[in-house]
Design an enzyme around this catalytic site. Structure first.
Site, PDB file in Angstrom:
ATOM      1  CG  ASP A 366      -1.982  -1.146   0.995  1.00  0.00           C
ATOM      2  OD1 ASP A 366      -2.755  -1.045   0.035  1.00  0.00           O
ATOM      3  OD2 ASP A 366      -1.985  -2.110   1.765  1.00  0.00           O
ATOM      4  CB  THR A 367       3.548   1.949  -1.739  1.00  0.00           C
ATOM      5  OG1 THR A 367       3.963   1.268  -0.560  1.00  0.00           O
ATOM      6  CG2 THR A 367       4.645   2.899  -2.181  1.00  0.00           C
ATOM      7  CB  VAL A 368       1.233   6.693  -3.854  1.00  0.00           C
ATOM      8  CG1 VAL A 368      -0.142   6.335  -3.350  1.00  0.00           C
ATOM      9  CG2 VAL A 368       1.926   7.659  -2.901  1.00  0.00           C
TER      10      VAL A 368
END
Length: 549
Positions: A366-368
């Protein structure tokens, strides 16, 4: 003489390559890309635009990143040809010892809750990048993020789905905001976080001090202390980012640069180094030989990673030994071309503590990621994250800040380099990439995806440089993701005959349908060395969007 493999046939891309000459941006959300593009069109540089996008992403992808998370960046300075690496990860607090966790009655660091929270580093990274390379006031760059937090932004189908699937660990305040009445906000409705808007305004006005000292830091520290966490106001006040030297390796006519430990950037370069021992192009794109080889290379690189990667300011990480070309060639020669390895030990030093860091099931990705190239050729490859969905699950209500759970990646095993300690940074999977050709910018590339990051990036690099794909085709082509042991997820667009051949070699395949975040969400900007044309690609596996002019 064996016949050469037939040229691969690639399906038409879902999305077009986006091309421009004066600037390009790609990020994990259309609103963030639009904010960055506005900055470029208004005369700001790549760093200005990246900070604007990072701020908006902190609002519109609140379960994946935010002011309560960490960040890393590679910045290419066109005037000097220099790549600067910014480590914006936070540290454990002064109380964070194995004894503290023992007194709390836990035998391993929890995945969520107050004991999983390390100091957030993203805000300091924004401020430090702006101070060194930016041309616009921080308040101006964060204004779009403030507006979306205060006035609201439209909830997408994907965002609502993510909230529903990842919100189980949210506290009461988090559920009230992101899962009101036990369900995600209606698609198309406006999601507002006015408390976060106030925090962002304070950061814009006061810089990093507005987050790490004063009312914001006091509120966050008090909330965590009351819940049994180890962070205190002094831990926030003492936080700093670090400008570090990137690691690099020459591969396929390019120089690839990544972050050093405490990230898995060294693992990325190890995989490239081992791949040089094979004629992977002759194997053919996504053939059984090709995929088997890359999967087995990954296992050996990850064995070293899980044994050694930690905070180099606190422990000695044998990076040079891990990247030694002779060592990597020897490791590559260990691969059995016909059989999948079930277990691989580290090849550097004593492998005994290798099992202490087990990421299976702890790796939601869960990263951008975002990347920008401006009219002067400056480039930014930037990644930021909370770690798991909604991080620790803690939303501090007066600040609107969701706190990360990066501290969950420490271990309590005293024999492991990544054992928790005061002031120590945890192991990180975040690994942005930047490639040079003859000393000039060639392309930027990165992806969310936790453990999948190095695997996806190597496949995309090969797609681009070995198999003649455009950036968009390279990003969209079917991918694999290797887990522990022989477990491998593959996209269902992979040829069934290839899947059968991998199964025969002992790989336990899990077929994944559709365009899912399991395999990351890669973004890329390619610069043509002759014309200077910028070609941007955005992965349909997430909500990424590319804009150029």
């Amino acid at each position: 003489m064996a016949a050469s493999p037939a040229p691969p046939v690639f399906p038409a891309a879902n999305r077009p390559d986006v091309r421009g000459t004066r600037g390009a941006v790609v990020s994990d959300h259309p609103l963030a890309s639009a904010a960055a593009h506005d900055v470029l069109r208004g005369g700001g540089n790549a760093v200005d635009a990246a900070i604007a996008a990072a701020g908006v992403l902190a609002v519109v992808r609140p379960h994946m990143n935010g002011v309560g998370g960490d960040a890393f960046a590679l910045i290419y300075e066109a005037a000097t040809g220099t790549v600067h690496a910014l480590n914006g990860s936070g540290r454990a607090g002064a109380l964070a010892t194995p004894a503290f966790f023992d007194a709390a009655g836990v035998e391993e660091i929890p995945q969520t809750g107050p004991l999983s929270v390390s100091v957030p580093g993203a805000v300091a990274a924004w401020a430090d990048a702006a101070d060194r390379f930016g041309t616009r006031p921080l308040a101006e760059l964060l204004a779009p993020a403030v507006s979306y937090a205060r006035d609201g932004f439209p909830v997408s189908t994907r965002l609502a789905s993510d909230f529903e699937s990842q919100g189980d660990d949210l506290d009461e305040a988090g559920r009230s905001l992101f899962l009101p009445n036990g369900a995600p906000p209606e698609v198309g409705s406006l999601l507002r976080n006015p408390a976060l808007a106030g925090t962002l305004e304070t950061i814009g006005r006061e810089g990093a001090a507005g987050f790490y000292t004063g009312e914001v830091a006091a509120a966050l520290a008090a909330h965590l202390e009351s819940a049994g966490g180890y962070l205190r106001e002094s831990d926030f006040a003492q936080h700093t980012s670090s400008w570090v030297d990137p690691l690099s390796v020459d591969y396929l006519g390019h120089t690839f640069l990544v972050m050093p430990p405490n990230t898995q950037g060294v693992t990325q370069l190890q995989q490239m180094g081992m791949a040089q021992a094979f004629d992977v192009a002759a194997m053919g794109h996504n053939s059984p030989d090709y995929l088997h080889t890359l999967i087995e290379i990954k296992k050996r690189a990850f064995a070293d990673r899980d044994r050694w990667v930690a905070d180099p300011d606190m422990v000695e990480v044998p990076t040079a030994a891990m990247l030694d070309p002779n060592y990597l060639r020897t490791r590559a020669e260990e691969i059995d071309a016909s059989t999948a390895s079930d277990s691989v030990a580290s090849g550097v030093g004593d492998p005994r503590p290798n099992a202490a860091l087990d990421l299976e099931g702890r790796d939601l990705g869960d990263t951008v990621y975002l990347t920008v190239v401006d009219a002067d050729g400056n480039a930014v490859s930037w990644i930021q994250s909370l770690y798991a969905g909604f991080g620790s699950g803690i939303l501090e209500p007066t600040t609107g800040v969701v706190l990360q759970n990066r501290g969950a990646l420490f271990t309590l095993d005293a024999a492991h380099p990544n054992v928790v300690a005061p002031g120590k940074r945890p192991f990180h999977t975040l690994t942005p990439m930047l490639a040079l050709r003859d000393g000039s910018l060639a392309f930027t590339l990165g992806t969310p995806g936790g453990d999948a990051q190095t695997q996806s990036l190597l496949q995309i690099v090969h797609n681009l440089l070995l198999f003649g794909m455009t950036p968009q085709e390279a990003v969209e082509a079917p991918r694999f993701r290797s887990y522990n042991g022989v477990s491998v997820a593959v996209e269902d667009r992979l040829d069934p005959a290839v899947r059968d051949a991998l199964t025969e070699r002992g790989h336990a395949l899990r077929l994944v349908s559709g365009w899912t975040a399991t395999f990351g969400g890669a973004q890329m900007i390619l610069r043509d060395s002759a014309s200077g044309t910028l070609t941007a690609a955005a992965d349909p596996r997430r909500e990424a969007y590319a804009i150029a002019h």
